[in-house]
Scaffold this motif. Sequence first.
Motif, mmCIF file in Angstrom:
data_model
loop_
_atom_site.group_PDB
_atom_site.id
_atom_site.type_symbol
_atom_site.label_atom_id
_atom_site.label_comp_id
_atom_site.label_asym_id
_atom_site.label_seq_id
_atom_site.Cartn_x
_atom_site.Cartn_y
_atom_site.Cartn_z
ATOM 1 N N SER A 39 16.647 5.274 81.137
ATOM 2 C CA SER A 39 15.415 4.950 80.084
ATOM 3 C C SER A 39 14.703 5.650 78.745
ATOM 4 O O SER A 39 15.310 5.963 77.473
ATOM 5 C CB SER A 39 13.916 4.626 80.394
ATOM 6 O OG SER A 39 13.357 6.139 81.481
ATOM 7 N N PHE A 40 15.888 7.460 78.726
ATOM 8 C CA PHE A 40 15.823 8.203 78.544
ATOM 9 C C PHE A 40 16.557 8.425 77.063
ATOM 10 O O PHE A 40 16.413 8.327 76.040
ATOM 11 C CB PHE A 40 16.033 10.040 78.876
ATOM 12 C CG PHE A 40 15.925 10.881 77.798
ATOM 13 C CD1 PHE A 40 14.567 11.232 77.377
ATOM 14 C CD2 PHE A 40 16.671 11.291 77.256
ATOM 15 C CE1 PHE A 40 14.700 12.570 76.447
ATOM 16 C CE2 PHE A 40 16.904 12.578 76.232
ATOM 17 C CZ PHE A 40 15.445 13.228 76.134
ATOM 18 N N ALA A 41 17.995 7.424 77.600
ATOM 19 C CA ALA A 41 19.264 7.076 77.035
ATOM 20 C C ALA A 41 18.771 6.211 76.104
ATOM 21 O O ALA A 41 19.007 5.568 75.151
ATOM 22 C CB ALA A 41 20.240 7.313 77.283
ATOM 23 N N ALA A 66 9.293 0.091 72.710
ATOM 24 C CA ALA A 66 9.589 -0.960 73.823
ATOM 25 C C ALA A 66 10.676 -1.309 74.904
ATOM 26 O O ALA A 66 9.843 -1.746 76.105
ATOM 27 C CB ALA A 66 9.810 -2.070 72.831
ATOM 28 N N GLY A 67 11.671 -1.007 74.537
ATOM 29 C CA GLY A 67 12.781 -0.336 75.767
ATOM 30 C C GLY A 67 12.685 -0.159 76.581
ATOM 31 O O GLY A 67 12.930 -0.288 77.751
ATOM 32 N N GLY A 68 11.478 1.070 76.154
ATOM 33 C CA GLY A 68 11.213 1.875 77.793
ATOM 34 C C GLY A 68 10.149 0.802 78.117
ATOM 35 O O GLY A 68 10.560 1.557 80.169
ATOM 36 N N ALA A 71 11.603 -1.887 80.557
ATOM 37 C CA ALA A 71 12.848 -0.162 81.227
ATOM 38 C C ALA A 71 11.879 -0.604 82.658
ATOM 39 O O ALA A 71 12.643 -0.704 83.638
ATOM 40 C CB ALA A 71 13.686 0.406 81.109
ATOM 41 N N GLY A 72 10.830 0.317 82.826
ATOM 42 C CA GLY A 72 9.973 0.362 83.760
ATOM 43 C C GLY A 72 9.461 -0.502 84.630
ATOM 44 O O GLY A 72 9.114 -0.579 85.734
ATOM 45 N N ASN A 185 8.285 5.307 81.644
ATOM 46 C CA ASN A 185 9.238 5.123 81.186
ATOM 47 C C ASN A 185 9.386 4.825 79.583
ATOM 48 O O ASN A 185 10.281 4.932 78.581
ATOM 49 C CB ASN A 185 10.578 3.777 81.999
ATOM 50 C CG ASN A 185 11.013 3.985 82.765
ATOM 51 O OD1 ASN A 185 11.712 4.951 83.005
ATOM 52 N ND2 ASN A 185 10.260 3.989 83.596
ATOM 53 N N GLY A 186 8.201 4.018 78.991
ATOM 54 C CA GLY A 186 7.779 4.119 77.392
ATOM 55 C C GLY A 186 8.478 5.033 76.880
ATOM 56 O O GLY A 186 8.221 5.318 76.024
ATOM 57 N N LEU A 187 6.569 6.335 78.018
ATOM 58 C CA LEU A 187 6.839 7.400 76.840
ATOM 59 C C LEU A 187 8.009 8.650 77.428
ATOM 60 O O LEU A 187 8.660 9.078 76.226
ATOM 61 C CB LEU A 187 5.896 8.534 78.424
ATOM 62 C CG LEU A 187 4.420 8.017 77.804
ATOM 63 C CD1 LEU A 187 3.120 8.893 78.727
ATOM 64 C CD2 LEU A 187 3.687 8.703 76.800
ATOM 65 N N VAL A 188 9.295 8.081 78.376
ATOM 66 C CA VAL A 188 10.498 8.606 79.174
ATOM 67 C C VAL A 188 11.281 8.491 77.189
ATOM 68 O O VAL A 188 12.044 9.606 76.969
ATOM 69 C CB VAL A 188 10.858 8.895 79.497
ATOM 70 C CG1 VAL A 188 12.416 9.303 79.496
ATOM 71 C CG2 VAL A 188 9.894 9.289 81.121
#
Length: 308
Positions: A39-41, A66-68, A71-72, A185-188
């Motif tokens: 999710s970082f990438a 939103a993508g993070g 994913a989470g 994962n949003g924060l990541v």
Amino acid sequence: MLTSIYGAISLGLILSLMALGVYITFRILDFPDLTVDGSFATGGAISAIMITQGYNPWIATLGALAGGLIAGACTGVLHTKGKINGLLAGILMMIALYSINIRIMGKPNVSVVNLPTLISPFHKPIGLYIAVLFVAIIIIKLLLDAFLKTDLGLALRATGDNSRMIRSFGSNTDTTIIIGVSLSNGLVAVSGALMAQDGGYADTTMGVGMIVIGLASVIIGEAIFGARTVFIATLAVIFGSILYRIVVAFALRVPWLEASDLKLITALIVIVALVLPTIQRAMKQKNLARKRSLELSTITASDQGGKR
């Protein structure tokens, strides 16, 4: 040397968002989430490709968020609804995101050099850049603290402490786990987006080892500053991330170490951070046992003296 320290502080502030995400899963939910590396990438890929296509950097960063979140949420659903082990669910999502990130960018890496980003207006002087980053991170930290004090946030914290008790009260722990992993994962992803904008490019491998860096930041911060309250714990994570980057900066200046040794340095820092509290507890118990032994000897000696 000062340039290296300033660079380490700014990088530590950017990565502190990722560390806060790891804190949510690792400490609050007690969930071993390895989605972080992917999710970082993903955050970097989404923000970079949107910026190159002319989107406002704010919109691009929100797209990364939103993508993070998505994913989470997928990892949380795999674990709660699919009944897949949490560690395995994170690994599966991390692997899937590698291909997804290439699909997003259309190639292994995308450059945003000389394009307007969130960071470009404040990048120089370095003092202003660090100040802006610090204020932004503190605002996000305070918003996270406020969320963790809401009913949903308290349910999230209680789920990590004792999920059976929460279920007995009628709460849906599946929902709280999905929300927690998604928020993490949003924060990541936002951290990845800022990292891509700071470095000038996004790469499919930019997230490799991020979970270890996040854990190092959490553990170092807690070891030095403690974690008595949520406010102190999240603040400790931020300073832990900064300290970690400063330690790495100093380590890389050792003559016989090279840039390729960064992962080894990271692993050693985490090992020390994990082992040190155990050694401290053992020494404290040993000193306490010695103190009790001396007290017992003194009492015994006084009793014998009284009998005489």
